[in-house]
Design a protein around this motif. Structure first.
Motif, PDB file in Angstrom:
ATOM      1  N   LEU A 156       0.839  -1.192   0.000  1.00 22.36           N
ATOM      2  CA  LEU A 156       0.000   0.000   0.000  1.00 22.36           C
ATOM      3  C   LEU A 156       0.877   1.246   0.000  1.00 22.36           C
ATOM      4  N   SER A 157       0.544   2.161  -0.864  1.00 21.74           N
ATOM      5  CA  SER A 157       1.314   3.409  -0.917  1.00 21.74           C
ATOM      6  C   SER A 157       0.849   4.341   0.198  1.00 21.74           C
ATOM      7  N   ARG A 158       1.697   5.282   0.553  1.00 22.84           N
ATOM      8  CA  ARG A 158       1.337   6.272   1.565  1.00 22.84           C
ATOM      9  C   ARG A 158       0.112   7.055   1.118  1.00 22.84           C
ATOM     10  N   ASP A 159       0.038   7.398  -0.174  1.00 26.19           N
ATOM     11  CA  ASP A 159      -1.103   8.155  -0.690  1.00 26.19           C
ATOM     12  C   ASP A 159      -2.405   7.366  -0.577  1.00 26.19           C
ATOM     13  N   SER A 160      -2.368   6.078  -0.908  1.00 26.62           N
ATOM     14  CA  SER A 160      -3.595   5.281  -0.831  1.00 26.62           C
ATOM     15  C   SER A 160      -4.040   5.089   0.620  1.00 26.62           C
ATOM     16  N   LEU A 161      -3.089   4.934   1.544  1.00 25.42           N
ATOM     17  CA  LEU A 161      -3.440   4.827   2.962  1.00 25.42           C
ATOM     18  C   LEU A 161      -4.056   6.124   3.482  1.00 25.42           C
ATOM     19  N   LEU A 162      -3.484   7.250   3.101  1.00 28.53           N
ATOM     20  CA  LEU A 162      -4.014   8.536   3.531  1.00 28.53           C
ATOM     21  C   LEU A 162      -5.406   8.768   2.957  1.00 28.53           C
ATOM     22  N   GLN A 163      -5.600   8.431   1.711  1.00 26.75           N
ATOM     23  CA  GLN A 163      -6.902   8.593   1.067  1.00 26.75           C
ATOM     24  C   GLN A 163      -7.952   7.711   1.746  1.00 26.75           C
ATOM     25  N   ALA A 164      -7.594   6.483   2.076  1.00 29.45           N
ATOM     26  CA  ALA A 164      -8.539   5.551   2.694  1.00 29.45           C
ATOM     27  C   ALA A 164      -8.878   5.920   4.137  1.00 29.45           C
ATOM     28  N   THR A 165      -7.939   6.495   4.854  1.00 31.88           N
ATOM     29  CA  THR A 165      -8.167   6.783   6.267  1.00 31.88           C
ATOM     30  C   THR A 165      -8.610   8.207   6.548  1.00 31.88           C
ATOM     31  N   HIS A 166      -8.171   9.152   5.744  1.00 39.13           N
ATOM     32  CA  HIS A 166      -8.480  10.562   6.019  1.00 39.13           C
ATOM     33  C   HIS A 166      -9.244  11.245   4.891  1.00 39.13           C
ATOM     34  N   ARG A 167      -9.490  10.513   3.806  1.00 42.39           N
ATOM     35  CA  ARG A 167     -10.248  11.034   2.665  1.00 42.39           C
ATOM     36  C   ARG A 167      -9.705  12.346   2.109  1.00 42.39           C
ATOM     37  N   ARG A 168      -8.374  12.401   1.987  1.00 45.50           N
ATOM     38  CA  ARG A 168      -7.755  13.587   1.405  1.00 45.50           C
ATOM     39  C   ARG A 168      -6.445  13.191   0.740  1.00 45.50           C
ATOM     40  N   GLU A 169      -5.961  14.070  -0.103  1.00 47.19           N
ATOM     41  CA  GLU A 169      -4.693  13.857  -0.784  1.00 47.19           C
ATOM     42  C   GLU A 169      -3.544  14.225   0.146  1.00 47.19           C
ATOM     43  N   ALA A 170      -2.420  13.586  -0.054  1.00 41.15           N
ATOM     44  CA  ALA A 170      -1.235  13.863   0.766  1.00 41.15           C
ATOM     45  C   ALA A 170      -0.533  15.119   0.269  1.00 41.15           C
ATOM     46  N   ALA A 171      -0.109  15.930   1.198  1.00 39.60           N
ATOM     47  CA  ALA A 171       0.737  17.078   0.875  1.00 39.60           C
ATOM     48  C   ALA A 171       2.166  16.557   0.729  1.00 39.60           C
ATOM     49  N   PRO A 172       3.043  17.285   0.067  1.00 41.71           N
ATOM     50  CA  PRO A 172       4.404  16.785  -0.160  1.00 41.71           C
ATOM     51  C   PRO A 172       5.154  16.372   1.110  1.00 41.71           C
ATOM     52  N   PHE A 173       4.932  17.059   2.213  1.00 41.26           N
ATOM     53  CA  PHE A 173       5.664  16.733   3.437  1.00 41.26           C
ATOM     54  C   PHE A 173       4.740  16.200   4.532  1.00 41.26           C
ATOM     55  N   ASP A 174       3.611  15.624   4.138  1.00 42.45           N
ATOM     56  CA  ASP A 174       2.634  15.092   5.087  1.00 42.45           C
ATOM     57  C   ASP A 174       3.162  13.794   5.701  1.00 42.45           C
ATOM     58  N   ALA A 197       7.817   3.636  -2.231  1.00 41.79           N
ATOM     59  CA  ALA A 197       6.603   2.961  -2.661  1.00 41.79           C
ATOM     60  C   ALA A 197       5.515   2.977  -1.589  1.00 41.79           C
ATOM     61  N   GLY A 198       5.848   2.596  -0.349  1.00 47.29           N
ATOM     62  CA  GLY A 198       4.834   2.566   0.695  1.00 47.29           C
ATOM     63  C   GLY A 198       5.167   1.556   1.766  1.00 47.29           C
TER      64      GLY A 198
END
Length: 61
Positions: free
Chosen positions: A2-20, A50-51
């Motif tokens: 799982l990528s960091r972006d997909s985990l963030l999207q699934a848990t917080h329903r938002r896109e990741a910022a560059p330094f999130d 990758a994640g």
């Protein structure tokens, strides 16, 4: 894996910022609870660029 972006999207329903670092903090907390040694993770492994990869221990009987 799982990528960091997909985990963030699934848990917080938002896109990741560059330094999130939200997901990294959450994975670190999970490691402290699940792993014998958070310094040498065996259950949740980081894949650079990758994640994260979940690698459960399987015992055959």
């Amino acid at each position: 894996m799982l990528s960091r972006d997909s985990l963030l999207q699934a848990t917080h329903r938002r896109e990741a910022a560059p330094f999130d670092r939200t997901i990294d903090v959450q994975v670190g907390r999970l490691r402290r609870k699940l792993e014998d040694s958070a310094d040498e993770p065996r259950i949740i492994k980081s894949v650079r660029g990758a994640g994260y990869l979940f690698v459960p221990k399987i015992e055959l009987r």
